[in-house]
Scaffold this motif. Sequence first.
Motif, mmCIF file in Angstrom:
data_model
loop_
_atom_site.group_PDB
_atom_site.id
_atom_site.type_symbol
_atom_site.label_atom_id
_atom_site.label_comp_id
_atom_site.label_asym_id
_atom_site.label_seq_id
_atom_site.Cartn_x
_atom_site.Cartn_y
_atom_site.Cartn_z
ATOM 1 N N MET A 1 -0.344 16.929 -0.689
ATOM 2 C CA MET A 1 -1.341 16.130 -1.396
ATOM 3 C C MET A 1 -2.248 15.441 -0.374
ATOM 4 N N LYS A 2 -3.566 15.585 -0.568
ATOM 5 C CA LYS A 2 -4.555 15.034 0.375
ATOM 6 C C LYS A 2 -5.452 14.015 -0.322
ATOM 7 N N ASN A 3 -5.998 13.083 0.464
ATOM 8 C CA ASN A 3 -6.965 12.135 -0.075
ATOM 9 C C ASN A 3 -8.364 12.751 -0.017
ATOM 10 N N SER A 4 -9.368 11.999 -0.380
ATOM 11 C CA SER A 4 -10.732 12.536 -0.428
ATOM 12 C C SER A 4 -11.265 12.912 0.949
ATOM 13 N N LYS A 5 -10.663 12.371 2.005
ATOM 14 C CA LYS A 5 -11.097 12.689 3.376
ATOM 15 C C LYS A 5 -10.294 13.835 3.985
ATOM 16 N N ARG B 1 0.836 -1.212 0.000
ATOM 17 C CA ARG B 1 0.000 0.000 0.000
ATOM 18 C C ARG B 1 0.868 1.259 0.000
ATOM 19 N N LYS C 1 -2.174 12.039 1.683
ATOM 20 C CA LYS C 1 -2.246 10.909 0.774
ATOM 21 C C LYS C 1 -0.914 10.173 0.689
ATOM 22 N N CYS C 2 0.159 10.914 0.805
ATOM 23 C CA CYS C 2 1.487 10.349 0.551
ATOM 24 C C CYS C 2 2.129 9.854 1.844
ATOM 25 N N LYS D 1 2.286 1.792 -3.448
ATOM 26 C CA LYS D 1 1.257 2.267 -4.379
ATOM 27 C C LYS D 1 1.075 3.783 -4.261
ATOM 28 N N TYR D 2 0.846 4.248 -3.035
ATOM 29 C CA TYR D 2 0.586 5.678 -2.849
ATOM 30 C C TYR D 2 1.839 6.522 -3.016
ATOM 31 N N CYS E 1 2.170 9.611 -5.739
ATOM 32 C CA CYS E 1 2.643 10.936 -5.329
ATOM 33 C C CYS E 1 3.926 11.322 -6.059
ATOM 34 N N LYS F 1 -7.041 13.889 4.500
ATOM 35 C CA LYS F 1 -5.860 13.418 5.232
ATOM 36 C C LYS F 1 -4.702 13.280 4.244
#
Length: 88
Positions: free
Chosen positions: A78-82, A46, A86-87, A49-50, A54, A84
């Motif tokens: 860089m943020k995720n959809s929530k 995981r 992402k990277c 992947k992220y 990034c 938080k």
Amino acid sequence: MKLVSASFLLVALIISSCFLETTMSGSDFCDSKCAKRCSKAGRRDRCLKYCGICCEKCHCVPSGTFGNKDECPCYRDMKNSKGKPKCP
């Protein structure tokens, strides 16, 4: 006719492999940097992947296995959809 078709197919295959090699060689930087970054991660697949996502967008990965995100502001911000980070 079959000779022309076979020749065309062979040339197309050679040309497409050249483009594929060029595309893949651009990710060598991200692959090596993310492997170092994620070497101590609990969920390594995981993390890779992220980190790869990034790195491709930001063209940089912070040094070390954790923290140091100030070295790469794009990676840090860089943020995720929530909302938080992402990277990894």
